[in-house]
Design an enzyme around this catalytic site. Structure first.
Site, PDB file in Angstrom:
ATOM      1  N   ALA A   5       5.305   4.817   2.152  1.00 32.84           N
ATOM      2  CA  ALA A   5       5.708   6.265   3.066  1.00 32.84           C
ATOM      3  C   ALA A   5       6.381   5.795   4.311  1.00 32.84           C
ATOM      4  O   ALA A   5       7.615   6.222   4.731  1.00 32.84           O
ATOM      5  CB  ALA A   5       4.508   6.971   3.397  1.00 32.84           C
ATOM      6  N   SER A  36       0.874  -1.089  -0.074  1.00 33.26           N
ATOM      7  CA  SER A  36      -0.020  -0.109   0.116  1.00 33.26           C
ATOM      8  C   SER A  36       0.693   1.382  -0.093  1.00 33.26           C
ATOM      9  O   SER A  36       1.985   1.115   0.284  1.00 33.26           O
ATOM     10  CB  SER A  36      -0.983  -0.049   1.174  1.00 33.26           C
ATOM     11  OG  SER A  36      -0.174   0.390   2.315  1.00 33.26           O
ATOM     12  N   LYS A  37       0.243   2.253  -0.139  1.00 31.59           N
ATOM     13  CA  LYS A  37       0.987   3.629  -0.227  1.00 31.59           C
ATOM     14  C   LYS A  37       1.625   4.035   1.177  1.00 31.59           C
ATOM     15  O   LYS A  37       2.727   4.437   1.280  1.00 31.59           O
ATOM     16  CB  LYS A  37       0.270   5.021  -0.782  1.00 31.59           C
ATOM     17  CG  LYS A  37      -0.959   5.321   0.008  1.00 31.59           C
ATOM     18  CD  LYS A  37      -1.838   6.437  -0.531  1.00 31.59           C
ATOM     19  CE  LYS A  37      -3.077   6.496   0.162  1.00 31.59           C
ATOM     20  NZ  LYS A  37      -4.044   7.566  -0.698  1.00 31.59           N
ATOM     21  N   ARG A  38       1.070   3.428   2.189  1.00 37.26           N
ATOM     22  CA  ARG A  38       1.074   3.716   3.610  1.00 37.26           C
ATOM     23  C   ARG A  38       2.580   2.943   3.765  1.00 37.26           C
ATOM     24  O   ARG A  38       3.527   3.416   4.318  1.00 37.26           O
ATOM     25  CB  ARG A  38       0.424   2.944   4.695  1.00 37.26           C
ATOM     26  CG  ARG A  38      -1.098   3.854   4.348  1.00 37.26           C
ATOM     27  CD  ARG A  38      -1.059   5.266   5.371  1.00 37.26           C
ATOM     28  NE  ARG A  38      -2.115   5.822   4.775  1.00 37.26           N
ATOM     29  CZ  ARG A  38      -2.013   7.355   4.736  1.00 37.26           C
ATOM     30  NH1 ARG A  38      -0.921   7.730   4.780  1.00 37.26           N
ATOM     31  NH2 ARG A  38      -2.985   7.718   4.235  1.00 37.26           N
ATOM     32  N   ASP A  82      -1.996  13.941  -2.122  1.00 38.82           N
ATOM     33  CA  ASP A  82      -3.452  13.618  -1.972  1.00 38.82           C
ATOM     34  C   ASP A  82      -4.186  14.869  -1.897  1.00 38.82           C
ATOM     35  O   ASP A  82      -4.279  15.629  -0.959  1.00 38.82           O
ATOM     36  CB  ASP A  82      -3.627  13.001  -0.716  1.00 38.82           C
ATOM     37  CG  ASP A  82      -4.818  12.096  -0.727  1.00 38.82           C
ATOM     38  OD1 ASP A  82      -5.820  12.433  -0.635  1.00 38.82           O
ATOM     39  OD2 ASP A  82      -4.371  10.902  -0.365  1.00 38.82           O
TER      40      ASP A  82
END
Ligand code: GLU
Length: 508
Positions: free
Chosen positions: A270, A265-267, A283
């Protein structure tokens, strides 16, 4: 009958494209090019509620950066356009109507409250996954249960409705996936998906099938998350009478987190400090920015290579490919069924491999603005020669200054650890002598320098390797770096003698 290969990438502009999306685009592109076919970009923007401003531009820019150029699409035009579904509204309704006329679809007038109530009722009765299907439709407000004149009256009244597919109660739906083999589903497990809404908009399912048919798509290559929809799509092809030209399906494996536990995921990106998007994405809701491959310094060729290897292999141990080599080598048969773990370290490694293959002058052009910012502006030939050495150790151009600033200015400090360990009266004697010998050289090639270093050591009775690291530190400040004698040769005789002088003076 053999048809010209036509494949499409059909993103919905509901946000930025993550690497899973780019990989889908890439595999479609490779498959098209390999088979001398066409690669089409189609924007699936019928769901106005999920539309995100800027997402379509992002998708197109990302593909462009990666070198995945559509043969047909909103930018490229083509004989089957327009390629944006919101501009094709008039194409869909007739097919929904045709299905109603033929009894494979029906009108449903249920309100959101009706649907809620149905789900409640079924949950209470112990149905684990309540849905609008061959059982529940019998109790709902639709053209199968209501008297014909009431249906007519509601329609002429402009009551809101949807058109649903009438999934058969008990039938085997089969499809052959190019990656997974036969997939067989009992129709009783499917729900009566909405195909069309009274606001004049088709849903994803109808628009996707109609457009794949009208655009003569031969192969549907897409993410695994669409596999559960595939049986419904097979039914749609059947009901619309298009079974004979139904595309072949290939559902690509998921891209997993580095630890293999769940979807990337993008999390994750990050948190772990690595990109999962091709380009930076801000975003619009949270204002948060997620870094992209481009901004992190990855080459597009490297990203393409990384993505190609996430779920595919060439069948031998080659790993580094240009896009043309991928086109030559790619085949759907070698795509794996199981999820592919994303490895951020390996991603860096790919960039390093592509960096090494880059032309030195090309690198010099990319490095020059960084040098100018640092206040140095040497000849291009010199920058290119430095790049040739720095690239052997670096993974990204944005590391070049840190790793190679000594090519452009004398060091101001010396690696303290090495100095503390190695610098002493003996070393001083050695470097004074070495400096003199280097000063007296008439040629200053790497080979001359190496020979001089060795003979100086021999004459003084020290082991060859003893002062090598210290030598590097005295001329570059750093304890690591490119091949030492090449680097010294490039820096030049005068500069090296000066640097040794300065170091000896400072350390004495
Ligand atoms: N619009 C769908 C998506 O966003 C397309 C899926 C498909 O390729 O059929 O992924």
């Amino acid at each position: 009958m053999s048809r010209e290969v036509r494949v499409r990438f059909a993103p919905s502009p509901t946000g930025p494209l993550h690497i899973g999306g780019v990989r889908t685009a890439l595999y479609n592109y490779l498959f098209a090019k390999k088979n001398k076919g066409h690669f089409i970009l189609r924007i699936e923007d019928t769901d106005q509620n999920r539309y995100v401003k800027g997402a379509e531009e992002y998708i197109r820019e990302a593909l462009h950066w990666a070198g995945i150029h559509p043969d047909e699409g909103p930018d490229a035009s083509g004989p089957f356009g327009p390629y944006r579904q919101s501009e094709r509204k008039e194409h869909y309704e007739e097919y929904a109507e045709r299905m109603i006329a033929e009894g494979t679809a029906y009108y449903a007038f249920d309100t959101p409250e009706d649907l809620e109530e149905m789900r409640d009722r079924m949950s209470k009765a112990g149905v684990p996954n309540p849905k609008y299907d061959h059982v529940s439709r019998e109790y709902m407000k639709n053209s199968l249960t209501l008297p014909a004149d009431e249906v007519k009256a509601r329609l002429s009244n402009n009551d809101p409705y949807v058109i649903r597919i009438k999934v058969p109660r008990k039938e085997e739906v089969r499809l052959k996936d190019m990656i997974r083999g036969w997939v067989v589903v009992q129709s009783g497990q499917l729900d009566d998906k909405v195909l069309f809404k009274s606001d004049g908009m088709p849903t994803y399912h109808l628009a996707n099938i109609v457009d794949d048919h009208l655009m003569k798509i031969t192969h549907v290559i897409r993410g695994e998350e669409w596999l559960p929809s595939a049986p419904l799509h097979v039914l749609l092809y059947r009901y619309l009478g298009w079974e004979e030209t139904m595309p072949e399906f290939a559902h690509l494996p998921l891209i997993l987190k580095p630890d293999g536990k769940g979807k990337l995921s993008k999390r994750d990106g990050a948190k772990g400090g690595y990109p999962v998007f091709p380009l930076n994405w801000k975003d619009p809701e949270s204002g948060e920015t997620f870094t992209g491959y481009r901004e992190s310094g990855y080459f597009p060729e490297a990203m393409v290579n990384i993505l190609a290897m996430l779920g595919w292999n060439p069948g031998d141990n080659r790993e580094v490919f240009s896009i043309d080599e991928l086109i030559d080598t790619f085949s759907i048969e070698k795509v794996s069924k199981s999820g592919a773990k994303f490895d951020p370290e390996k991603a860096r490694w790919y960039n390093q491999q592509h960096l090494r293959h880059k032309d030195d002058m090309e690198l010099a052009h990319s490095f020059r603005p960084i040098l100018r910012e640092q206040g140095v502006d040497p000849e291009m030939e010199y920058i290119a020669a430095a790049c040739a050495l720095i690239k052997e150790k670096a993974s990204f151009i944005n590391e070049f200054w840190e790793m190679g600033s000594f090519f452009f200015k004398a060091p101001e400090e010396y690696d303290q650890k090495v100095i503390e360990k190695k610098w002493n009266a003996e070393a001083l004697k050695f470097f004074v002598r070495l400096k003199e010998n280097l000063y007296n050289l008439s040629h200053f090639t790497a080979e001359d320098i190496e020979n001089t270093y060795k003979s100086t050591a021999d004459n003084m009775g020290v082991k060859g390797g003893q002062y090598m690291q210290l030598f590097r530190v005295l001329v570059s400040g750093l304890s690591y770096g490119p091949a030492i004698f090449e680097m010294i040769s490039l820096l030049g005789q005068k500069e090296i003698v000066q640097r040794l002088d300065a170091a000896i003076e400072q350390l004495q």
